[in-house]
Design a protein around this motif. Structure first.
Motif, short mmCIF file in Angstrom:
data_model
loop_
_atom_site.label_atom_id
_atom_site.label_comp_id
_atom_site.label_asym_id
_atom_site.label_seq_id
_atom_site.Cartn_x
_atom_site.Cartn_y
_atom_site.Cartn_z
N TYR A 35 0.81 -1.22 0.00
CA TYR A 35 0.00 0.00 0.00
C TYR A 35 0.84 1.27 0.00
O TYR A 35 0.36 2.33 -0.43
N THR A 36 2.09 1.19 0.44
CA THR A 36 2.97 2.35 0.28
C THR A 36 3.30 2.56 -1.19
O THR A 36 3.34 3.69 -1.68
N THR A 37 3.47 1.46 -1.93
CA THR A 37 3.74 1.55 -3.36
C THR A 37 2.51 2.03 -4.12
O THR A 37 2.61 2.89 -5.01
N ILE A 38 1.33 1.51 -3.78
CA ILE A 38 0.09 1.96 -4.42
C ILE A 38 -0.16 3.44 -4.12
O ILE A 38 -0.54 4.21 -5.01
N GLY A 39 0.09 3.84 -2.88
CA GLY A 39 -0.08 5.24 -2.53
C GLY A 39 0.83 6.15 -3.34
O GLY A 39 0.42 7.22 -3.79
N ALA A 40 2.07 5.73 -3.54
CA ALA A 40 3.00 6.51 -4.35
C ALA A 40 2.53 6.60 -5.80
O ALA A 40 2.64 7.65 -6.44
N ALA A 41 1.99 5.50 -6.32
CA ALA A 41 1.48 5.51 -7.70
C ALA A 41 0.35 6.51 -7.86
O ALA A 41 0.27 7.23 -8.87
N LEU A 42 -0.53 6.61 -6.87
CA LEU A 42 -1.63 7.58 -6.93
C LEU A 42 -1.11 9.01 -6.87
O LEU A 42 -1.64 9.91 -7.54
N SER A 43 -0.06 9.24 -6.08
CA SER A 43 0.55 10.57 -6.05
C SER A 43 1.14 10.90 -7.42
O SER A 43 1.02 12.03 -7.90
N GLY A 44 1.79 9.91 -8.02
CA GLY A 44 2.31 10.12 -9.37
C GLY A 44 1.22 10.40 -10.38
O GLY A 44 1.41 11.17 -11.32
N ALA A 45 0.06 9.77 -10.18
CA ALA A 45 -1.09 10.05 -11.05
C ALA A 45 -1.49 11.52 -10.95
O ALA A 45 -1.88 12.13 -11.95
N GLY A 46 -1.40 12.08 -9.75
CA GLY A 46 -1.69 13.50 -9.59
C GLY A 46 -0.74 14.36 -10.39
O GLY A 46 -1.15 15.34 -11.04
N GLY A 47 0.55 14.02 -10.36
CA GLY A 47 1.51 14.77 -11.15
C GLY A 47 1.28 14.63 -12.65
O GLY A 47 1.41 15.60 -13.41
N ALA A 48 0.95 13.41 -13.08
CA ALA A 48 0.67 13.18 -14.50
C ALA A 48 -0.56 13.98 -14.95
O ALA A 48 -0.57 14.57 -16.04
N PHE A 49 -1.60 14.01 -14.10
CA PHE A 49 -2.79 14.81 -14.43
C PHE A 49 -2.44 16.28 -14.56
O PHE A 49 -2.94 16.97 -15.46
#
Length: 313
Positions: free
Chosen positions: A192-206
């Motif tokens: 879940y730390t990795t999934i959480g980081a992926a979602l943060s990266g999704a924010g940057g991509a957006f």
């Protein structure tokens, strides 16, 4: 579209980054890991999307590349704090410095170049045809609907309506008891730390593929810290997190409206307004609780930021 509905549309778009990064941090903290590196992860996700778009990738591919880049950094962070058991606060701050510095360095070659691969708007039939209100609420990119509706519902259902979610929360509240019950504390925290980081990266991509036209230095501009604050305001619940993100978006939108309407408010004050309001979201409830006002619970997960040593169980 008049000024009010234009501001509403801008507020919804501006809040998406905080929703994505905040939901990722919420999942991370629910398993007892504090990741202060949101600012760096947003930057990594943003530059990942920009590089992919520059190579001719479509918007969805560029979006996934940004998520993957941030997930890799999240996995490194998770390995460090969960397996090696480094200090979570110091490691998170190091992740901010590395993520922001690396993204700025890689982004130097893209300044002034428009991003060609971008998401288009998706119109919801009938609803989007409502005068003024329709385009403001029902004519956004698919990522907006996924962030405000699908993602919070999925996270809420996962946390509070599944056995897996109960195990997840147990890891964050009492990892020793969870371990004794046969739950893999290390595996859950890594995942879940990795999934959480992926979602943060999704924010940057957006941010890159929807909100801005091109790369700029320090592209996150404090949104990662805002996401951390909104998680606390939301008391680690998805529904309140969405409200906090929308409020941040509204304050950001107000800045643009005030400048267009020439309200005479100094731009320096307007640019800090979203962050002042975010700080108030944390301070005011804490002060009210201190003076005896009984509101919603803001108790963090019991084992937040505490490394787990199985031999000390």
């Amino acid at each position: 579209m008049n000024a009010f509905f234009g501001a509403l549309r801008t507020a919804i778009d501006a809040g998406v980054i905080v929703v994505l990064a905040g939901m990722g941090e919420l999942l991370t903290e629910r398993v007892g890991v504090l990741n202060l590196g949101q600012e760096g992860l947003i930057g990594v996700g943003a530059i990942g999307a920009v590089v992919a778009a520059d190579q001719g990738a479509g918007p969805w591919v560029a979006f996934l590349v940004g998520m993957t880049a941030a997930a890799l950094f999240g996995l490194l962070f998770a390995t460090s704090v969960v397996v090696v058991r480094t200090n979570q606060v110091l490691t998170g701050l190091a992740l901010v410095l590395i993520g922001v510095g690396l993204s700025n360095q890689l982004g130097n070659g893209f300044q002034g170049s428009p991003i060609q691969s971008r998401f288009g708007s998706f119109r919801i039939p009938i609803l989007a045809d409502i005068p003024q209100l329709g385009p403001a609420l029902f004519e956004h990119t698919a990522i907006v609907y996924l962030s405000y509706i699908v993602l919070p519902l999925v996270v809420w259902f996962l946390l509070f309506r599944t056995r897996h979610g109960m195990n997840l929360r147990a890891v964050g509240e009492n990892p020793a008891a969870a371990d004794a019950a046969g739950i893999s504390v290390t595996g859950m925290r890594l995942l879940y730390t990795t999934i959480g980081a992926a979602l943060s990266g999704a924010g940057g991509a957006f941010l890159m593929l929807v909100l801005t036209r091109g790369w700029s230095v320090d592209v996150a501009r404090g949104r990662g810290w805002v996401a951390l604050a909104v998680v606390i305001f939301a008391a680690w619940r998805p529904s309140l997190l969405v409200f906090g993100a929308l409020l941040f978006g509204a304050m950001t939108s107000l800045e643009f409206v005030a400048q267009r309407q020439n309200w005479g408010i100094p731009s320096s004050l307007l640019s800090t307004l979203p962050y002042i309001v975010t700080l108030a979201l944390i301070v005011v409830p804490a002060v009210l609780t201190r003076f005896g006002f009984k509101g919603r619970s803001t108790v963090a997960p019991g084992a937040l930021a505490e490394p787990y040593f199985r031999e000390e169980r």
